[in-house]
Write a protein that holds these residues in place. Structure first.
Motif, PDB file in Angstrom:
ATOM      1  N   GLY A 478       0.853  -1.230  -0.087  1.00  0.00           N
ATOM      2  CA  GLY A 478       0.094  -0.028  -0.051  1.00  0.00           C
ATOM      3  C   GLY A 478       0.912   1.177   0.002  1.00  0.00           C
ATOM      4  N   ALA A 479       0.311   2.320   0.518  1.00  0.00           N
ATOM      5  CA  ALA A 479       0.847   3.915   0.487  1.00  0.00           C
ATOM      6  C   ALA A 479       0.265   4.435   1.599  1.00  0.00           C
ATOM      7  CB  ALA A 479       0.690   4.116  -0.739  1.00  0.00           C
ATOM      8  N   SER A 480       0.992   5.514   1.914  1.00  0.00           N
ATOM      9  CA  SER A 480       0.341   6.371   2.885  1.00  0.00           C
ATOM     10  C   SER A 480      -0.340   7.600   2.186  1.00  0.00           C
ATOM     11  CB  SER A 480       1.529   7.026   3.838  1.00  0.00           C
ATOM     12  OG  SER A 480       1.072   8.112   4.658  1.00  0.00           O
ATOM     13  N   ALA A 481      -1.711   7.587   2.456  1.00  0.00           N
ATOM     14  CA  ALA A 481      -2.648   8.826   1.854  1.00  0.00           C
ATOM     15  C   ALA A 481      -3.873   8.523   2.498  1.00  0.00           C
ATOM     16  CB  ALA A 481      -2.551   8.718   0.483  1.00  0.00           C
ATOM     17  N   PRO A 482      -4.588   9.496   2.457  1.00  0.00           N
ATOM     18  CA  PRO A 482      -6.312   9.341   3.097  1.00  0.00           C
ATOM     19  C   PRO A 482      -6.922   8.332   2.455  1.00  0.00           C
ATOM     20  CG  PRO A 482      -5.602  11.656   2.695  1.00  0.00           C
ATOM     21  CD  PRO A 482      -4.403  10.938   2.292  1.00  0.00           C
ATOM     22  N   ALA A 483      -7.890   7.728   2.866  1.00  0.00           N
ATOM     23  CA  ALA A 483      -8.445   6.568   2.309  1.00  0.00           C
ATOM     24  C   ALA A 483      -8.978   6.681   1.175  1.00  0.00           C
ATOM     25  CB  ALA A 483      -9.518   5.992   3.350  1.00  0.00           C
ATOM     26  N   GLY A 484      -9.853   7.826   0.936  1.00  0.00           N
ATOM     27  CA  GLY A 484     -10.351   8.147  -0.448  1.00  0.00           C
ATOM     28  C   GLY A 484      -9.633   8.402  -1.559  1.00  0.00           C
ATOM     29  N   ARG A 485      -8.424   9.000  -1.206  1.00  0.00           N
ATOM     30  CA  ARG A 485      -7.341   9.109  -2.339  1.00  0.00           C
ATOM     31  C   ARG A 485      -6.665   7.830  -2.855  1.00  0.00           C
ATOM     32  NH1 ARG A 485      -2.045  13.085  -2.113  1.00  0.00           N
ATOM     33  NH2 ARG A 485      -1.185  12.414  -4.191  1.00  0.00           N
ATOM     34  N   ILE A 486      -6.151   7.156  -1.546  1.00  0.00           N
ATOM     35  CA  ILE A 486      -5.679   5.845  -1.934  1.00  0.00           C
ATOM     36  C   ILE A 486      -6.510   4.766  -2.690  1.00  0.00           C
ATOM     37  CG2 ILE A 486      -5.926   4.564   0.209  1.00  0.00           C
ATOM     38  CD1 ILE A 486      -2.972   3.683   0.175  1.00  0.00           C
ATOM     39  N   TYR A 487      -7.784   4.847  -2.251  1.00  0.00           N
ATOM     40  CA  TYR A 487      -8.443   3.752  -3.243  1.00  0.00           C
ATOM     41  C   TYR A 487      -8.682   4.216  -4.543  1.00  0.00           C
ATOM     42  CZ  TYR A 487     -10.936   0.821   0.321  1.00  0.00           C
ATOM     43  OH  TYR A 487     -11.068  -0.200   1.220  1.00  0.00           O
ATOM     44  N   LYS A 488      -8.745   5.512  -4.807  1.00  0.00           N
ATOM     45  CA  LYS A 488      -8.407   5.918  -6.443  1.00  0.00           C
ATOM     46  C   LYS A 488      -7.416   5.618  -7.006  1.00  0.00           C
ATOM     47  CE  LYS A 488     -11.895   9.797  -5.616  1.00  0.00           C
ATOM     48  NZ  LYS A 488     -12.303  11.213  -5.811  1.00  0.00           N
ATOM     49  N   GLU A 489      -6.149   5.926  -6.163  1.00  0.00           N
ATOM     50  CA  GLU A 489      -4.860   5.717  -6.717  1.00  0.00           C
ATOM     51  C   GLU A 489      -4.632   4.034  -7.229  1.00  0.00           C
ATOM     52  OE1 GLU A 489      -2.274   7.628  -7.705  1.00  0.00           O
ATOM     53  OE2 GLU A 489      -3.559   9.599  -7.013  1.00  0.00           O
ATOM     54  N   PHE A 490      -5.370   3.416  -6.420  1.00  0.00           N
ATOM     55  CA  PHE A 490      -4.946   1.879  -6.502  1.00  0.00           C
ATOM     56  C   PHE A 490      -6.318   1.278  -7.348  1.00  0.00           C
ATOM     57  CE2 PHE A 490      -2.241   2.489  -3.370  1.00  0.00           C
ATOM     58  CZ  PHE A 490      -1.022   1.406  -3.361  1.00  0.00           C
ATOM     59  N   GLY A 491      -7.058   2.031  -7.819  1.00  0.00           N
ATOM     60  CA  GLY A 491      -7.985   1.791  -8.657  1.00  0.00           C
ATOM     61  C   GLY A 491      -9.430   0.760  -8.098  1.00  0.00           C
ATOM     62  N   ILE A 492      -9.533   1.134  -7.007  1.00  0.00           N
ATOM     63  CA  ILE A 492     -10.682   0.217  -5.817  1.00  0.00           C
ATOM     64  C   ILE A 492     -11.687   1.089  -6.236  1.00  0.00           C
ATOM     65  CG2 ILE A 492     -11.189  -0.961  -3.802  1.00  0.00           C
ATOM     66  CD1 ILE A 492      -8.685  -2.137  -5.398  1.00  0.00           C
ATOM     67  N   THR A 493     -12.287   1.322  -7.416  1.00  0.00           N
ATOM     68  CA  THR A 493     -13.414   2.270  -7.251  1.00  0.00           C
ATOM     69  C   THR A 493     -14.625   1.697  -8.168  1.00  0.00           C
ATOM     70  OG1 THR A 493     -12.501   2.922  -9.486  1.00  0.00           O
ATOM     71  CG2 THR A 493     -11.922   4.237  -7.422  1.00  0.00           C
ATOM     72  N   ALA A 494     -15.871   2.253  -8.044  1.00  0.00           N
ATOM     73  CA  ALA A 494     -17.026   1.767  -8.896  1.00  0.00           C
ATOM     74  C   ALA A 494     -16.620   2.153 -10.325  1.00  0.00           C
ATOM     75  CB  ALA A 494     -17.973   2.635  -8.408  1.00  0.00           C
ATOM     76  N   GLU A 495     -15.943   3.066 -10.770  1.00  0.00           N
ATOM     77  CA  GLU A 495     -15.663   3.546 -11.998  1.00  0.00           C
ATOM     78  C   GLU A 495     -14.741   2.159 -12.794  1.00  0.00           C
ATOM     79  OE1 GLU A 495     -16.839   6.683 -10.183  1.00  0.00           O
ATOM     80  OE2 GLU A 495     -15.202   5.447  -9.630  1.00  0.00           O
ATOM     81  N   ASN A 496     -13.780   1.925 -12.027  1.00  0.00           N
ATOM     82  CA  ASN A 496     -13.128   0.771 -12.381  1.00  0.00           C
ATOM     83  C   ASN A 496     -13.700  -0.529 -12.514  1.00  0.00           C
ATOM     84  OD1 ASN A 496     -10.560  -0.258 -13.377  1.00  0.00           O
ATOM     85  ND2 ASN A 496      -9.925  -0.539 -11.370  1.00  0.00           N
ATOM     86  N   VAL A 497     -14.926  -0.967 -11.570  1.00  0.00           N
ATOM     87  CA  VAL A 497     -15.663  -2.148 -11.731  1.00  0.00           C
ATOM     88  C   VAL A 497     -16.377  -1.993 -13.116  1.00  0.00           C
ATOM     89  CG1 VAL A 497     -17.582  -3.309 -10.653  1.00  0.00           C
ATOM     90  CG2 VAL A 497     -15.688  -2.465  -9.449  1.00  0.00           C
ATOM     91  N   ILE A 498     -17.034  -0.765 -13.318  1.00  0.00           N
ATOM     92  CA  ILE A 498     -17.895  -0.448 -14.375  1.00  0.00           C
ATOM     93  C   ILE A 498     -16.961  -0.803 -15.708  1.00  0.00           C
ATOM     94  CG2 ILE A 498     -19.163   1.187 -15.921  1.00  0.00           C
ATOM     95  CD1 ILE A 498     -19.913   2.433 -12.977  1.00  0.00           C
ATOM     96  N   ALA A 499     -15.773  -0.351 -16.000  1.00  0.00           N
ATOM     97  CA  ALA A 499     -15.013  -0.559 -16.943  1.00  0.00           C
ATOM     98  C   ALA A 499     -14.653  -2.214 -17.071  1.00  0.00           C
ATOM     99  CB  ALA A 499     -13.650   0.198 -16.722  1.00  0.00           C
ATOM    100  N   ALA A 500     -14.332  -2.584 -15.935  1.00  0.00           N
ATOM    101  CA  ALA A 500     -13.992  -4.358 -16.251  1.00  0.00           C
ATOM    102  C   ALA A 500     -14.955  -4.939 -16.275  1.00  0.00           C
ATOM    103  CB  ALA A 500     -13.480  -4.549 -14.739  1.00  0.00           C
ATOM    104  N   ALA A 501     -16.415  -4.593 -16.106  1.00  0.00           N
ATOM    105  CA  ALA A 501     -17.677  -5.159 -16.536  1.00  0.00           C
ATOM    106  C   ALA A 501     -17.887  -4.945 -18.261  1.00  0.00           C
ATOM    107  CB  ALA A 501     -18.832  -4.652 -15.648  1.00  0.00           C
ATOM    108  N   LYS A 502     -17.545  -3.873 -18.586  1.00  0.00           N
ATOM    109  CA  LYS A 502     -18.251  -3.403 -19.921  1.00  0.00           C
ATOM    110  C   LYS A 502     -16.941  -4.124 -20.814  1.00  0.00           C
ATOM    111  CE  LYS A 502     -20.319   0.885 -19.325  1.00  0.00           C
ATOM    112  NZ  LYS A 502     -20.625   2.347 -19.638  1.00  0.00           N
ATOM    113  N   SER A 503     -15.690  -4.477 -20.436  1.00  0.00           N
ATOM    114  CA  SER A 503     -14.690  -5.155 -21.113  1.00  0.00           C
ATOM    115  C   SER A 503     -15.073  -6.685 -21.224  1.00  0.00           C
ATOM    116  CB  SER A 503     -13.272  -4.845 -20.318  1.00  0.00           C
ATOM    117  OG  SER A 503     -13.224  -5.895 -19.339  1.00  0.00           O
ATOM    118  N   LEU A 504     -15.772  -7.362 -20.589  1.00  0.00           N
ATOM    119  CA  LEU A 504     -16.060  -8.676 -20.527  1.00  0.00           C
ATOM    120  C   LEU A 504     -17.176  -9.231 -21.812  1.00  0.00           C
ATOM    121  CD1 LEU A 504     -16.677  -9.308 -16.767  1.00  0.00           C
ATOM    122  CD2 LEU A 504     -14.650  -9.822 -18.170  1.00  0.00           C
TER     123      LEU A 504
END
Length: 504
Positions: A478-504
């Protein structure tokens, strides 16, 4: 010699455990040879510093009366534990291997066994029990029966005078849970305020403490952060043994080992212990013994992901979820909200012969529609689905704090006309134990478009998303950052889920 044992010994001295007598076999031999190559400390002085009474039996080979005298002395000391150091010769009686490392980790061998028999003057065949030896030990049978009868008579009198207290003691001895105990667990709705699952865990613990007299435990110096204090009780100490908050101090391994002992002592004692999830690395051996020994310890592990924020990668668990999923005979639960946390505690209390690990968040999480105690008991279940006929276009799977992300992604995909099912896979072990028919109803084999999301390594998720699915996770530290920012940096987001779903 082993440092981890010192944690428990330190606490034993602090608590003044006068009924504890430990024997230290001082034979000066380890597998590598004489202990002088690595171990020269004064063990008795160390234990005296820990608050123990100490005794040294210098002839542990044949000094039987000296050993008996030492035990008698130890029993007379009521306010502190006792260490009896017994100096012995390892392999005593073996003419060629005594006092050597070769007898430490391997059998004597047939020839040396025969030589040892001759040296000790033991004429009997292997496994033969001489009648005089049998008589000597069998004398304890009537003594034990008399002591048991005396205790039962005393308890019968006690039960007449203190009916309620006697009933509690019986339940702890038998392990029988009070009727309706699970009804005490808190209930939540989507309108309930968002909260960290570590806080929801404390609500569950305090609710259960009112109905489960054998529930007790504490934290490794992190109670105010793990949220594990039982608010209606004080601290368990030598002068207040009736209290239920156990202050383990910074002794993670000792804490787990002590909880194993509590769990194995009586079926109705339900111990829990807590620390940050990443610090399970300090107590993994004790947790493995929980699983191996069928000790139903409840491990309350908070700060379960990168969501803990600025403490950074040293404190952020990444590989820990899959490491416990790989361990046999242990339940790894990662609840997403209040109802799932309550369900995790119900599962943990019911599993008295299988330990449970509860991975809990530091950050606040929404109370999700569709979550339930009953779902958690099955390990995996559907929390929302706009499909019909068990034929969704897509299945999104999440655990813990990422179930909320999967639910948000599903809502957006449904706006685009997709039939999306959201599955909470809160406990892989419980889900895998369900009938095939149930597993097929949750994860139908015909639906290969699957996306999982979890703030941990992706290893293992292929089993559930399949070869054509995608697993979103973190395969680096991991890395040192506020939770919200680090989730975005690591791609743990709804947007990334949506993109993965559309790629299937």
């Amino acid at each position: 010699m082993e440092g981890v044992s010192n944690e428990a010994c330190s606490l034993a001295g602090h608590w003044g455990l006068g009924k504890l007598i430990a024997f230290y076999d001082d034979n000066h031999i380890s597998i590598d040879g004489d202990t002088e190559i690595a171990f020269t400390e004064d063990v008795l002085a160390r234990f005296e510093a820990l608050g123990w009474h100490t005794i040294w039996v210098k002839n542990g080979n044949t000094g039987y009366d000296e050993i008996r005298t030492a035990i008698k002395e130890a029993k007379a000391v009521k306010d502190k534990p006792t260490l009896i150091k017994v100096t012995t010769t390892i392999g005593y009686g073996s003419p060629n291997k005594a006092n050597s490392y070769s007898v430490h980790g391997s059998a004597l061998g047939a020839k040396e066994v025969d030589a040892t028999r001759q040296n000790l003057g033991w004429p009997y065949e292997p496994f033969h029990l001489p009648e005089d030896v049998k008589r000597h030990w069998s004398r304890h049978i009537p003594q034990g029966a008399a002591l048991e009868a005396e205790w039962n008579a005393k308890f019968a009198e006690y039960e007449k005078k203190y009916k309620e207290d006697a009933a509690v003691l019986k339940s702890i001895i038998s392990g029988e849970l009070p009727a309706g105990w699970a009804d005490a667990l808190p209930k939540y709705t989507p309108e309930s305020p968002a909260d960290a699952t570590r806080n929801l865990s404390q609500q569950c613990l305090n609710a259960l403490a009112k109905v489960l007299p054998g529930l007790l435990g504490g934290s490794a110096d992190l109670a105010s952060s793990n949220m594990t204090l039982l608010k209606m009780y004080g601290n368990f100490q030598k002068d207040t043994p009736e209290e239920r908050n156990v202050r383990f101090g910074v002794r993670e391994h000792g804490m787990g080992a002590i909880c194993n002992g509590i769990a194995l002592h009586s079926p109705g004692l339900i111990p829990y212990c807590a620390t940050f999830f990443v610090f399970t690395d300090y107590m993994r051996a004790a947790m493995r013994i929980s699983a191996l020994s069928e000790a139903g310890v409840i491990y309350v592990m908070t700060h379960d992901s990168i969501g803990l924020g600025e403490d950074g990668p040293t404190h952020q668990p990444i590989e820990h979820l899959i490491s416990f999923r790989a361990m046999p005979s242990i339940l790894m639960l990662r609840p997403a909200d209040g109802n799932e946390t309550a369900g995790a505690y119900k599962v943990a209390v019911l599993n008295r012969k299988r330990p449970s690990v509860l991975a809990l968040s530091r950050q606040k999480l929404q109370q999700l529609p569709g979550t339930s105690v009953e779902g958690v008991e099955k390990g995996g279940y559907i929390i929302s689905d706009n499909s019909s006929g068990n034929k969704p276009d897509l299945i999104l799977i999440g655990t813990g704090s990422e179930l909320e992300i999967a639910a948000k992604a599903a809502n957006e995909l449904r706006k685009e006309g997709k039939a999306v099912r959201v599955v909470s896979l809160v406990c892989w072990e419980l889900f895998d134990e369900q009938p095939d028919e149930y597993k097929e109803s949750v994860l139908p084999a015909s639906v290969t478009a699957r996306v999982s999301i979890e703030a941990g390594v992706t290893l293992g998720w292929q089993k559930y998303v399949g070869e054509k699915g995608k697993a979103i996770g973190i395969d680096r530290f991991g890395a040192s950052a506020p939770a919200g920012r680090i989730y975005k940096e690591f791609g743990i987001t709804a947007e990334n889920v949506i993109a993965a779903a559309k790629s299937l």
